[in-house]
Structures are given as C-alpha cells and as structure tokens.
Write an enzyme that holds these catalytic residues in place. Sequence first.
Site, short mmCIF file in Angstrom:
data_model
loop_
_atom_site.label_atom_id
_atom_site.label_comp_id
_atom_site.label_asym_id
_atom_site.label_seq_id
_atom_site.Cartn_x
_atom_site.Cartn_y
_atom_site.Cartn_z
N ASP A 53 6.75 -15.12 -26.92
CA ASP A 53 8.00 -15.23 -27.67
C ASP A 53 8.21 -14.04 -28.59
O ASP A 53 7.32 -13.21 -28.77
CB ASP A 53 8.00 -16.52 -28.50
CG ASP A 53 8.02 -17.77 -27.64
OD1 ASP A 53 8.68 -17.75 -26.59
OD2 ASP A 53 7.39 -18.77 -28.04
N TYR A 111 -5.41 -17.45 -26.27
CA TYR A 111 -4.63 -17.01 -27.43
C TYR A 111 -5.50 -17.01 -28.68
O TYR A 111 -6.46 -17.77 -28.80
CB TYR A 111 -3.45 -17.96 -27.68
CG TYR A 111 -2.26 -17.74 -26.78
CD1 TYR A 111 -1.22 -16.88 -27.15
CD2 TYR A 111 -2.15 -18.40 -25.56
CE1 TYR A 111 -0.12 -16.69 -26.34
CE2 TYR A 111 -1.06 -18.21 -24.73
CZ TYR A 111 -0.05 -17.36 -25.13
OH TYR A 111 1.04 -17.17 -24.32
#
EC number: 5.4.99.12
Length: 257
Positions: A53, A111
């Site tokens: 994002d 992540y």
Amino acid sequence: MRYALGVEYDGSEFQGWQQLGEHGGPSVQATLQAALSSVADAPIQVVCAGRTDAGVHGECQVVHFDSDARREPRGWMLGTTARLPPSVAVRWCVPAAEDFHARFSARARRYRYRLLNRQIRPALYRQTLSWERRPLDAQAMHTAAQALLGENDFGAFRSVQCQALHARRNLQAITVQRLGEVVEVQVQANAFLHHMVRNIVGSLILVGTGEQPIDWIATLLAGRDRTVAGPTAPPQGLVFIGPLYPAEWHLPAEVTQ
C-alpha cells in the site's frame, strides 16, 4: 525469456505498488516498468510477489517479466537501476524458468513492522518507523500474538476494502521483540489480507500498553469482527521483507526456503 528481479524501494513517495491508471498517482510498478522498458527498448510488464500500500516499503520485492531483448542479467540490473529514482533499486536479476511466477510460485511472504517507542516522535527516521509514545510491553505483545499461529479466519484483521474471496490464511510465524527504543514485529504467512499486518499490529499495541489483556487477541480472532479490533497501524513502519520460494526455482538465498 523470463527474468526474476529483486527490488528494494522506499514507499514514501508512492501511492503503493500497483499501477492505478493515468490519474492514480505514482506507483512502484509503473516506475519500474518504465525503467525496464527503456532498457529493453520495448514495453515491459511486471508481475510482483505481493502488492504493498501507499507508504509501505519493500526490502526484496520479487517480480518477473518476459522480454526478447538480448541483455545479460547484470545489464538488466545496472541499466534499470540507473533509470530509476533514488527511492527504487534493483538488487539482483536472474534468468527464470518459463513457468516461474512471482506470485503463485511463492510459498510464503514476510513482513516487518517497526515502532519507535519513546515520548519524542522520530525526526530522522520518520518515513521508516511508526511511533508510539506510550510504553509498550513487547513480551506481552509477543505472547498474545502466538494465538494467531496456524490456519485461521483472519476476518477481524482484514480491511473493509479487502477483495479476497475468503479470510483464511496460514500464519506460519510471528515474533515481537524490543531492540532498544524500537519494538519490532515480524510476520510470515502463506499470504496476507489487505491491511492484515497493520491491523494485527494495531491490536497488539493495545495489549502492549495494557489497555487490553493478553488473551484479547485470541478473542478477536475467534470473533472475526473487524469493528471491535484495534485501529490500523500507520503504513510507514511496515516493510515487505519479501517472499520465499522452493529451492527448485534457483533464486537467490534470501528468497529461498
């Protein structure tokens, strides 16, 4: 011929990875494709392992692309990086099997989320660290997070804009540790839902401050209700470490499981 690239980027100036059309703002995908197309002297389209994002960074995003241009892997790497802005770089390039797919061949994705945990906001690292002024108990956060391990319905941690057909994901590992003033969360799963990591971190923060008990995360997971979970953590603290692939694809060690 098919190639695989490892791409590093600072997501601060981009509207995310995905190209969103002519008026969608700058994207990492469009920027990379323009540089590759310049090297190839022909249009190039890339496929990535995992979309990020706006404001989220990439440490080793993996992409694949096809081209008939006669270039050595080193030429692709150096030539493309020379045409990219300072915020994007190609770390490596290797020939790939014709059936290799950056997204579908991946076995897992990883992540990392970093929170600066002190009273004063960051100045130097404000684009790569999130900030939480309230003291955090990293051990409590780590203990709570273990309830998320395994294959579960992560409906409580998916964005309302998430377009995935279902919320079941296999979360393979999650750790929370304190590194001086920084609290670091690392997560590995077969795949992630939209905002899943940031929503998990937002809920873990409430455990870390003592506002919620350790077993609250397990309760959220079982309830599958996004509206009662914690807020979405800011994007700048999140880095897509990269995907992991089986050894049969002969990719660099950092993306091989």
